[in-house]
Design a protein around this motif. Sequence first.
Motif, PDB file in Angstrom:
ATOM      1  N   CYS A 113       0.810  -1.223   0.000  1.00 53.11           N
ATOM      2  CA  CYS A 113       0.000   0.000   0.000  1.00 53.11           C
ATOM      3  C   CYS A 113       0.841   1.271   0.000  1.00 53.11           C
ATOM      4  CB  CYS A 113      -0.943  -0.003   1.197  1.00 53.11           C
ATOM      5  SG  CYS A 113      -2.224  -1.285   1.114  1.00 53.11           S
ATOM      6  N   ARG A 163      -9.015  -3.100   4.471  1.00 50.86           N
ATOM      7  CA  ARG A 163     -10.074  -2.749   3.516  1.00 50.86           C
ATOM      8  C   ARG A 163     -10.235  -1.240   3.386  1.00 50.86           C
ATOM      9  NH1 ARG A 163     -15.077  -6.895   4.337  1.00 50.86           N
ATOM     10  NH2 ARG A 163     -16.064  -5.374   2.933  1.00 50.86           N
ATOM     11  N   GLN A 166      -6.771  -0.083   1.438  1.00 54.80           N
ATOM     12  CA  GLN A 166      -6.682  -0.410   0.010  1.00 54.80           C
ATOM     13  C   GLN A 166      -7.648   0.436  -0.819  1.00 54.80           C
ATOM     14  OE1 GLN A 166      -7.505  -4.657  -0.141  1.00 54.80           O
ATOM     15  NE2 GLN A 166      -9.714  -4.353  -0.312  1.00 54.80           N
ATOM     16  N   GLU A 167      -8.752   0.840  -0.197  1.00 55.60           N
ATOM     17  CA  GLU A 167      -9.702   1.726  -0.872  1.00 55.60           C
ATOM     18  C   GLU A 167      -9.070   3.090  -1.133  1.00 55.60           C
ATOM     19  OE1 GLU A 167     -13.362   4.208   0.824  1.00 55.60           O
ATOM     20  OE2 GLU A 167     -13.746   2.043   0.880  1.00 55.60           O
ATOM     21  N   LEU A 171      -5.919   0.014  -4.407  1.00 57.98           N
ATOM     22  CA  LEU A 171      -5.477  -1.364  -4.656  1.00 57.98           C
ATOM     23  C   LEU A 171      -6.625  -2.331  -4.403  1.00 57.98           C
ATOM     24  CD1 LEU A 171      -1.932  -1.742  -3.040  1.00 57.98           C
ATOM     25  CD2 LEU A 171      -2.496  -1.824  -5.462  1.00 57.98           C
ATOM     26  N   GLU A 172      -6.602  -3.468  -5.108  1.00 52.28           N
ATOM     27  CA  GLU A 172      -7.575  -4.526  -4.852  1.00 52.28           C
ATOM     28  C   GLU A 172      -6.814  -5.757  -4.366  1.00 52.28           C
ATOM     29  OE1 GLU A 172     -10.123  -5.243  -8.167  1.00 52.28           O
ATOM     30  OE2 GLU A 172     -11.308  -3.437  -7.798  1.00 52.28           O
ATOM     31  N   THR A 175     -10.478  -8.889  -1.794  1.00 53.11           N
ATOM     32  CA  THR A 175     -11.772  -8.690  -2.442  1.00 53.11           C
ATOM     33  C   THR A 175     -12.577  -9.979  -2.344  1.00 53.11           C
ATOM     34  OG1 THR A 175     -11.059  -9.442  -4.634  1.00 53.11           O
ATOM     35  CG2 THR A 175     -10.723  -7.104  -4.119  1.00 53.11           C
ATOM     36  N   GLN A 176     -13.879  -9.839  -2.509  1.00 50.88           N
ATOM     37  CA  GLN A 176     -14.761 -11.007  -2.431  1.00 50.88           C
ATOM     38  C   GLN A 176     -14.470 -11.987  -3.567  1.00 50.88           C
ATOM     39  OE1 GLN A 176     -18.907  -9.959  -2.265  1.00 50.88           O
ATOM     40  NE2 GLN A 176     -19.475 -11.919  -1.370  1.00 50.88           N
ATOM     41  N   GLU A 177     -14.088 -11.460  -4.721  1.00 50.82           N
ATOM     42  CA  GLU A 177     -13.828 -12.309  -5.879  1.00 50.82           C
ATOM     43  C   GLU A 177     -12.557 -13.127  -5.685  1.00 50.82           C
ATOM     44  OE1 GLU A 177     -16.596  -9.347  -6.557  1.00 50.82           O
ATOM     45  OE2 GLU A 177     -14.477  -8.969  -6.094  1.00 50.82           O
ATOM     46  N   LYS A 178     -11.522 -12.501  -5.167  1.00 50.51           N
ATOM     47  CA  LYS A 178     -10.232 -13.190  -5.017  1.00 50.51           C
ATOM     48  C   LYS A 178     -10.210 -14.122  -3.809  1.00 50.51           C
ATOM     49  CE  LYS A 178      -7.486  -9.427  -7.069  1.00 50.51           C
ATOM     50  NZ  LYS A 178      -6.612  -8.279  -6.756  1.00 50.51           N
TER      51      LYS A 178
END
Length: 220
Positions: A113, A163, A166-167, A171-172, A175-178
């Motif tokens: 970050c 969280r 990173q916002e 940066l991601e 995340t829910q996807e990863k």
Amino acid sequence: MGDEVKVFGHWRSPFGRSVEAVLKMKGVPYEYFEEDLSIKSPLLLKYNPIYKRVPVLVHNEKPIGESLVILQYIDETWKDNPILPQDPYEKAMCLFWAKFIHEKCMHALWNACWGLEDKEKAIEESLDHLKTLENELKDKRFFGGDKIGFVDIVANFIGFWLRALQEVVGLELLTQEKFPNLFKWSDEFVNCDIIKENLPPRDKLTGYYQAHLASSSASK
């Protein structure tokens, strides 16, 4: 004579907040001292002359520094609502994962970050570490099983601070996807009453990070 407990911390420190959370989970009353990290108070220097940083727990005038040491001390001193298992192997595994999060994960995530050098390497390391935690968590509600335990408390930076951070920096990482398991865990963790009431205000935290980012950009 009852226990006299003091905590020296800072509002945005995940380490100090973890100490306060465990004391509250165990119902231990304490006196809190907010430290200005740019001007170390004489009391902080008195109680933590080696590292000169927060958090510090002072129990009946006996000071203990370093958050992992403090958390273990609290759990061994006040037996109600234990956060470490009694089984020696299970306890050792908790301490292992706590050390992994404290020393490897947080270092990589912070560098990802804010780091000015090897940022891409830090991002890659961060994602690897988060994947390791994702696989360790599996389908458990918490790292401690059905209830919050030692590893969850140590991972509070990942659950809340990361969280927000990173916002701000764009940066991601988590995340829910990863990382669906870890993302779900972070939601569950921060919404537990005893945890939620002990977190810094999110807007204040993001405001601090935004100011820090602007200051860093201006100085380049």
